[in-house]
Design a protein around this motif. Structure first.
Motif, PDB file in Angstrom:
ATOM      1  N   LEU A 176      15.402 -22.513   5.169  1.00  0.00           N
ATOM      2  CA  LEU A 176      15.932 -22.514   3.815  1.00  0.00           C
ATOM      3  C   LEU A 176      15.602 -21.177   3.176  1.00  0.00           C
ATOM      4  CD1 LEU A 176      17.328 -24.065   1.521  1.00  0.00           C
ATOM      5  CD2 LEU A 176      15.045 -24.796   0.784  1.00  0.00           C
ATOM      6  N   VAL A 177      16.628 -20.430   2.829  1.00  0.00           N
ATOM      7  CA  VAL A 177      16.457 -19.146   2.156  1.00  0.00           C
ATOM      8  C   VAL A 177      16.581 -19.392   0.654  1.00  0.00           C
ATOM      9  CG1 VAL A 177      17.380 -16.810   1.854  1.00  0.00           C
ATOM     10  CG2 VAL A 177      17.394 -17.883   4.129  1.00  0.00           C
ATOM     11  N   VAL A 178      15.610 -18.900  -0.093  1.00  0.00           N
ATOM     12  CA  VAL A 178      15.643 -19.001  -1.549  1.00  0.00           C
ATOM     13  C   VAL A 178      15.816 -17.581  -2.075  1.00  0.00           C
ATOM     14  CG1 VAL A 178      14.425 -19.734  -3.630  1.00  0.00           C
ATOM     15  CG2 VAL A 178      14.162 -21.039  -1.499  1.00  0.00           C
ATOM     16  N   ALA A 179      16.949 -17.337  -2.743  1.00  0.00           N
ATOM     17  CA  ALA A 179      17.309 -15.980  -3.156  1.00  0.00           C
ATOM     18  C   ALA A 179      17.616 -15.920  -4.647  1.00  0.00           C
ATOM     19  CB  ALA A 179      18.526 -15.513  -2.365  1.00  0.00           C
ATOM     20  N   ASP A 180      17.584 -14.715  -5.174  1.00  0.00           N
ATOM     21  CA  ASP A 180      17.964 -14.522  -6.576  1.00  0.00           C
ATOM     22  C   ASP A 180      19.266 -13.738  -6.706  1.00  0.00           C
ATOM     23  OD1 ASP A 180      17.097 -11.984  -5.889  1.00  0.00           O
ATOM     24  OD2 ASP A 180      15.568 -11.848  -7.441  1.00  0.00           O
ATOM     25  N   ASP A 181      19.945 -13.482  -5.583  1.00  0.00           N
ATOM     26  CA  ASP A 181      21.215 -12.755  -5.602  1.00  0.00           C
ATOM     27  C   ASP A 181      22.058 -13.226  -4.416  1.00  0.00           C
ATOM     28  OD1 ASP A 181      23.332 -10.960  -5.468  1.00  0.00           O
ATOM     29  OD2 ASP A 181      22.070  -9.173  -5.600  1.00  0.00           O
ATOM     30  N   ARG A 182      23.126 -13.915  -4.691  1.00  0.00           N
ATOM     31  CA  ARG A 182      23.978 -14.490  -3.652  1.00  0.00           C
ATOM     32  C   ARG A 182      24.557 -13.423  -2.726  1.00  0.00           C
ATOM     33  NH1 ARG A 182      26.931 -19.629  -3.771  1.00  0.00           N
ATOM     34  NH2 ARG A 182      28.369 -19.614  -2.032  1.00  0.00           N
ATOM     35  N   THR A 183      24.872 -12.248  -3.242  1.00  0.00           N
ATOM     36  CA  THR A 183      25.498 -11.219  -2.399  1.00  0.00           C
ATOM     37  C   THR A 183      24.552 -10.722  -1.308  1.00  0.00           C
ATOM     38  OG1 THR A 183      24.860  -9.425  -3.913  1.00  0.00           O
ATOM     39  CG2 THR A 183      27.030 -10.459  -4.266  1.00  0.00           C
ATOM     40  N   ARG A 184      23.245 -10.809  -1.538  1.00  0.00           N
ATOM     41  CA  ARG A 184      22.279 -10.356  -0.529  1.00  0.00           C
ATOM     42  C   ARG A 184      22.234 -11.274   0.682  1.00  0.00           C
ATOM     43  NH1 ARG A 184      17.778  -7.132  -1.839  1.00  0.00           N
ATOM     44  NH2 ARG A 184      16.509  -8.552  -0.592  1.00  0.00           N
TER      45      ARG A 184
END
Length: 192
Positions: free
Chosen positions: A165-173
């Motif tokens: 599970l990747v938790v990110a703050d920018d969908r494009t990354r």
């Protein structure tokens, strides 16, 4: 209410937060550092919301790797492997994980001497060194840190049964890490 967030073994899913603070809070709830206001977290059909972090089968690769800079790679791994175990067992666990993750050449290095992807591999090895086997690997991807793609690939190579599970703050990354049906915005995710 949307379907619950689920990640199957051997698969990757992504949760996208509005900002890094929201992503940190979500990750802290998953790994057991904070308690949710409502809902539950289930792993393999078992409810784990009230378990202590060490009792959850959830590993964490923090954004930027989160390694202790004053320790060598080997010492960072040893901290994760220790759990009132005999030193020979800890040493064997660290050696096994270093072989498994192909980081034996880095054991005497300090984190600042490693490339970004190498630090993430070490952080992944550290998470896998825990005595309780990891079933879900949470990998943080944050703006301002290098991308996590290498850590996702390494996690799936190291243990094809892991759910990532990747938790990110920018969908494009992280757009290329999972199919569109495996992306959730924090607002879409029911409270754990």
């Amino acid at each position: 209410m949307p379907d619950p967030l689920t990640v199957d073994s051997g698969r990757t899913a992504v949760v996208v937060a509005a900002d890094s603070a929201e992503a940190d809070t979500f990750t802290d709830i998953l790994v057991g550092l904070e308690m949710p206001d409502d809902g539950q977290i289930r792993l393999g059909g078992q409810e784990i919301t009230m378990r202590l972090p060490a009792e959850r089968e959830v590993g964490l690769v923090p954004a930027g790797a989160g390694l202790l800079p004053h320790l060598t790679v080997e010492q960072n791994l040893t901290l994760a492997a220790r759990d009132d175990l005999a030193p020979s067992f800890v040493h064997g666990r660290v050696a096994f994980m270093a072989r498994r993750m192909d980081i034996r050449g880095f054991l005497r290095s300090r984190p600042h001497e490693l490339a970004h992807d190498e630090r993430l591999s070490v952080a992944l090895a550290r998470a896998l060194c825990r005595l309780l086997p990891v079933k879900v690997m949470v990998i943080e991807d944050r703006t301002g840190c290098g991308p996590c793609h290498a850590a996702v690939s390494a996690a799936l190579r190291a243990d094809p049964s892991l759910a990532v599970l990747v938790v990110a703050d920018d969908r494009t990354r992280v757009a290329s890490l999972a199919s569109p049906s495996r992306f959730w915005e924090i607002a879409d995710v029911p409270e754990p």
